[in-house]
Design a protein around this motif. Structure first.
Motif, PDB file in Angstrom:
ATOM      1  N   ARG A 173      10.623  17.908  -4.606  1.00 33.08           N
ATOM      2  CA  ARG A 173       9.341  18.584  -6.084  1.00 33.08           C
ATOM      3  C   ARG A 173       9.577  18.069  -7.567  1.00 33.08           C
ATOM      4  O   ARG A 173       9.388  17.481  -8.227  1.00 33.08           O
ATOM      5  N   CYS A 174      11.045  17.890  -8.142  1.00 32.97           N
ATOM      6  CA  CYS A 174      11.564  17.867  -8.756  1.00 32.97           C
ATOM      7  C   CYS A 174      11.212  16.341  -9.549  1.00 32.97           C
ATOM      8  O   CYS A 174      11.422  16.363  -9.972  1.00 32.97           O
ATOM      9  N   LEU A 175      12.236  15.853  -8.617  1.00 41.59           N
ATOM     10  CA  LEU A 175      12.134  14.087  -8.588  1.00 41.59           C
ATOM     11  C   LEU A 175      11.039  13.911  -8.641  1.00 41.59           C
ATOM     12  O   LEU A 175      10.904  12.912  -9.411  1.00 41.59           O
ATOM     13  N   GLU A 176      10.348  14.334  -8.043  1.00 44.90           N
ATOM     14  CA  GLU A 176       8.452  14.059  -7.864  1.00 44.90           C
ATOM     15  C   GLU A 176       7.982  13.996  -9.100  1.00 44.90           C
ATOM     16  O   GLU A 176       7.554  13.002  -9.663  1.00 44.90           O
ATOM     17  N   ASP A 177       8.335  15.349  -9.947  1.00 43.70           N
ATOM     18  CA  ASP A 177       7.488  15.190 -11.479  1.00 43.70           C
ATOM     19  C   ASP A 177       9.173  14.255 -12.497  1.00 43.70           C
ATOM     20  O   ASP A 177       8.190  14.068 -13.521  1.00 43.70           O
ATOM     21  N   ILE A 178       9.916  14.043 -11.569  1.00 43.39           N
ATOM     22  CA  ILE A 178      10.426  12.898 -12.987  1.00 43.39           C
ATOM     23  C   ILE A 178      10.398  12.005 -12.874  1.00 43.39           C
ATOM     24  O   ILE A 178       9.728  10.956 -13.092  1.00 43.39           O
ATOM     25  N   VAL A 179       9.479  11.358 -11.255  1.00 40.39           N
ATOM     26  CA  VAL A 179       8.798   9.860 -11.504  1.00 40.39           C
ATOM     27  C   VAL A 179       7.855   9.958 -12.126  1.00 40.39           C
ATOM     28  O   VAL A 179       6.702   8.955 -12.733  1.00 40.39           O
ATOM     29  N   ARG A 180       6.883  10.997 -12.117  1.00 42.92           N
ATOM     30  CA  ARG A 180       5.255  10.969 -12.420  1.00 42.92           C
ATOM     31  C   ARG A 180       5.191  11.056 -13.846  1.00 42.92           C
ATOM     32  O   ARG A 180       4.472  11.321 -15.370  1.00 42.92           O
ATOM     33  N   GLY A 181       6.896  11.802 -14.701  1.00 38.93           N
ATOM     34  CA  GLY A 181       6.949  11.542 -15.751  1.00 38.93           C
ATOM     35  C   GLY A 181       6.498  12.886 -16.610  1.00 38.93           C
ATOM     36  O   GLY A 181       6.450  12.786 -18.013  1.00 38.93           O
TER      37      GLY A 181
END
Length: 47
Positions: A38-46
């Motif tokens: 979830r944290c990595l997805e947030d990073i990718v989404r900006g």
């Protein structure tokens, strides 16, 4: 202050230094693999 559960430490250590720094800068608590994803997805989404 960020927290990485001992069970996730190997996976966290396998990430690039830049990603590790970004995760730690977000003051997140990662207890499960889903938390890390979830944290990595947030990073990718900006977020």
């Amino acid at each position: 202050m960020s927290y990485i559960a001992p069970e996730l430490q190997k996976k966290f250590d396998s990430l690039s230094d830049d990603l590790q720094k970004e995760i730690l800068s977000r003051n997140v608590k990662l207890y499960t693999l889903n938390d890390l994803i979830r944290c990595l997805e947030d990073i990718v989404r900006g977020k």
